[in-house]
Structure formats: structure tokens, C-alpha cells
Design a protein around this motif. Structure first.
Motif, PDB file in Angstrom:
ATOM      1  N   GLY A 122       0.861  -1.193   0.256  1.00 25.37           N
ATOM      2  CA  GLY A 122       0.138  -0.232   0.341  1.00 25.37           C
ATOM      3  C   GLY A 122       0.551   1.047  -0.111  1.00 25.37           C
ATOM      4  N   LEU A 123       0.295   3.052  -0.533  1.00 23.28           N
ATOM      5  CA  LEU A 123       0.769   3.200  -0.522  1.00 23.28           C
ATOM      6  C   LEU A 123       1.268   3.902   1.328  1.00 23.28           C
ATOM      7  CD1 LEU A 123      -0.639   5.728  -2.995  1.00 23.28           C
ATOM      8  CD2 LEU A 123       1.150   4.476  -3.467  1.00 23.28           C
ATOM      9  N   VAL A 124       2.401   4.407   1.258  1.00 19.74           N
ATOM     10  CA  VAL A 124       3.102   4.984   2.416  1.00 19.74           C
ATOM     11  C   VAL A 124       2.739   6.448   2.541  1.00 19.74           C
ATOM     12  CG1 VAL A 124       5.162   5.388   3.606  1.00 19.74           C
ATOM     13  CG2 VAL A 124       4.729   3.383   2.356  1.00 19.74           C
ATOM     14  N   ARG A 125       1.478   6.282   3.751  1.00 18.42           N
ATOM     15  CA  ARG A 125       0.994   8.001   4.354  1.00 18.42           C
ATOM     16  C   ARG A 125       2.102   9.109   5.485  1.00 18.42           C
ATOM     17  NH1 ARG A 125      -4.903   8.168   2.373  1.00 18.42           N
ATOM     18  NH2 ARG A 125      -4.443   6.813   0.718  1.00 18.42           N
ATOM     19  N   GLU A 126       2.720  10.090   4.881  1.00 22.28           N
ATOM     20  CA  GLU A 126       2.614  10.708   6.012  1.00 22.28           C
ATOM     21  C   GLU A 126       1.984  10.560   6.868  1.00 22.28           C
ATOM     22  OE1 GLU A 126       5.804  14.188   6.677  1.00 22.28           O
ATOM     23  OE2 GLU A 126       6.022  12.931   4.761  1.00 22.28           O
ATOM     24  N   THR A 127       2.373  10.404   8.018  1.00 22.95           N
ATOM     25  CA  THR A 127       1.710  10.781   9.220  1.00 22.95           C
ATOM     26  C   THR A 127       1.928  12.560   9.983  1.00 22.95           C
ATOM     27  OG1 THR A 127       2.436   8.762  10.191  1.00 22.95           O
ATOM     28  CG2 THR A 127       1.036  10.135  11.856  1.00 22.95           C
ATOM     29  N   PRO A 128       0.725  12.697   9.611  1.00 26.33           N
ATOM     30  CA  PRO A 128       0.958  14.196   9.980  1.00 26.33           C
ATOM     31  C   PRO A 128       1.423  14.088  11.459  1.00 26.33           C
ATOM     32  CG  PRO A 128      -1.535  13.444  10.270  1.00 26.33           C
ATOM     33  CD  PRO A 128      -0.546  12.373   9.942  1.00 26.33           C
ATOM     34  N   ARG A 129       2.478  15.500  11.711  1.00 27.95           N
ATOM     35  CA  ARG A 129       2.934  15.842  13.477  1.00 27.95           C
ATOM     36  C   ARG A 129       2.495  17.198  13.000  1.00 27.95           C
ATOM     37  NH1 ARG A 129       8.469  13.111  13.074  1.00 27.95           N
ATOM     38  NH2 ARG A 129       7.682  11.268  11.383  1.00 27.95           N
ATOM     39  N   THR A 130       2.381  17.310  15.122  1.00 34.30           N
ATOM     40  CA  THR A 130       2.297  18.081  15.358  1.00 34.30           C
ATOM     41  C   THR A 130       2.955  19.446  15.617  1.00 34.30           C
ATOM     42  OG1 THR A 130       0.388  16.957  17.011  1.00 34.30           O
ATOM     43  CG2 THR A 130       1.378  19.539  17.687  1.00 34.30           C
ATOM     44  N   PRO A 131       3.145  20.546  15.095  1.00 36.88           N
ATOM     45  CA  PRO A 131       4.115  21.693  15.026  1.00 36.88           C
ATOM     46  C   PRO A 131       5.037  21.508  16.325  1.00 36.88           C
ATOM     47  CG  PRO A 131       1.973  22.641  14.800  1.00 36.88           C
ATOM     48  CD  PRO A 131       1.830  21.199  14.860  1.00 36.88           C
ATOM     49  N   LEU A 132       5.925  22.109  16.045  1.00 31.39           N
ATOM     50  CA  LEU A 132       6.491  22.645  17.804  1.00 31.39           C
ATOM     51  C   LEU A 132       6.413  23.573  17.986  1.00 31.39           C
ATOM     52  CD1 LEU A 132      10.414  21.439  16.738  1.00 31.39           C
ATOM     53  CD2 LEU A 132       8.568  20.162  18.716  1.00 31.39           C
ATOM     54  N   PRO A 133       6.495  24.432  19.148  1.00 30.86           N
ATOM     55  CA  PRO A 133       5.907  25.568  19.688  1.00 30.86           C
ATOM     56  C   PRO A 133       7.253  26.681  19.374  1.00 30.86           C
ATOM     57  CG  PRO A 133       7.118  24.615  21.758  1.00 30.86           C
ATOM     58  CD  PRO A 133       6.651  23.310  20.351  1.00 30.86           C
ATOM     59  N   PRO A 134       7.118  28.123  18.817  1.00 33.04           N
ATOM     60  CA  PRO A 134       7.968  28.677  18.551  1.00 33.04           C
ATOM     61  C   PRO A 134       9.093  28.757  19.576  1.00 33.04           C
ATOM     62  CG  PRO A 134       6.454  29.978  19.420  1.00 33.04           C
ATOM     63  CD  PRO A 134       5.721  28.909  19.194  1.00 33.04           C
ATOM     64  N   PRO A 135      10.237  29.623  18.658  1.00 31.84           N
ATOM     65  CA  PRO A 135      11.219  29.115  19.383  1.00 31.84           C
ATOM     66  C   PRO A 135      11.051  30.571  20.978  1.00 31.84           C
ATOM     67  CG  PRO A 135      11.355  29.988  17.231  1.00 31.84           C
ATOM     68  CD  PRO A 135      10.149  29.979  17.226  1.00 31.84           C
ATOM     69  N   GLN A 136      10.518  31.065  20.771  1.00 35.89           N
ATOM     70  CA  GLN A 136      10.940  31.927  21.534  1.00 35.89           C
ATOM     71  C   GLN A 136      10.111  31.063  22.952  1.00 35.89           C
ATOM     72  OE1 GLN A 136       8.465  32.398  18.963  1.00 35.89           O
ATOM     73  NE2 GLN A 136       9.645  34.262  17.748  1.00 35.89           N
ATOM     74  N   GLY A 137       9.078  29.822  22.578  1.00 34.36           N
ATOM     75  CA  GLY A 137       8.740  29.453  23.734  1.00 34.36           C
ATOM     76  C   GLY A 137       8.027  30.053  23.879  1.00 34.36           C
ATOM     77  N   SER A 138       6.687  29.011  24.789  1.00 34.11           N
ATOM     78  CA  SER A 138       5.315  29.668  25.668  1.00 34.11           C
ATOM     79  C   SER A 138       4.923  28.774  26.712  1.00 34.11           C
ATOM     80  CB  SER A 138       4.116  28.125  24.353  1.00 34.11           C
ATOM     81  OG  SER A 138       3.018  28.677  24.843  1.00 34.11           O
ATOM     82  N   THR A 139       4.291  29.880  27.200  1.00 33.42           N
ATOM     83  CA  THR A 139       4.292  29.701  28.697  1.00 33.42           C
ATOM     84  C   THR A 139       2.985  28.998  29.058  1.00 33.42           C
ATOM     85  OG1 THR A 139       2.587  31.589  28.682  1.00 33.42           O
ATOM     86  CG2 THR A 139       4.747  32.260  29.595  1.00 33.42           C
TER      87      THR A 139
END
Length: 61
Positions: free
Chosen positions: A35-52
Motif C-alpha cells: 500500500g501507499l506509505v502515507r506520511e503521518t501528520p505531526r504536531t508542529p513545535l512551539p515557536p523558538p520564543q517558547g510558550s508559557t
């Protein structure tokens, strides 16, 4: 492409899929289709400034 691969491509030009499958089967290639290999969606990383709002218990060693 290599010369050998060019010759294979030239030899298979205009040949239908069934003939190619029969030739590969005769050569001992496994006939099962994968079967076709589908790329698994990934959760994006937070921006470099970080998040509280992000809390992590990972300890970097």
C-alpha cells in the motif's frame, strides 16, 4: 540513470502492467503489492520564543 537501468526502461516502454508483472514474477520478484506509505501528520513545535502554556517533565541529560 545507469546503462543497465536505461536498457530496462527502454525494454519496458509500451508494455502493459500485466506483462511487466508477469516478467517480474518469472524473475522471482514478490508479486504482493504494498500500500501507499502515507506520511503521518505531526504536531508542529512551539515557536523558538517558547510558550508559557506548555509544561514539560522531560529532563535532558
Amino acid at each position: 540513470m545507469s546503462d543497465a537501468l536505461d536498457r530496462v526502461v527502454d525494454a519496458l516502454a509500451g508494455v502493459n502492467e500485466g506483462d511487466v508483472a508477469a516478467a517480474l514474477t518469472a524473475l522471482g520478484v514478490d508479486g504482493g503489492r504494498q500500500g501507499l506509505v502515507r506520511e503521518t501528520p505531526r504536531t508542529p513545535l512551539p515557536p523558538p520564543q517558547g510558550s508559557t502554556a506548555v509544561d514539560s517533565e522531560v529532563e535532558w541529560v
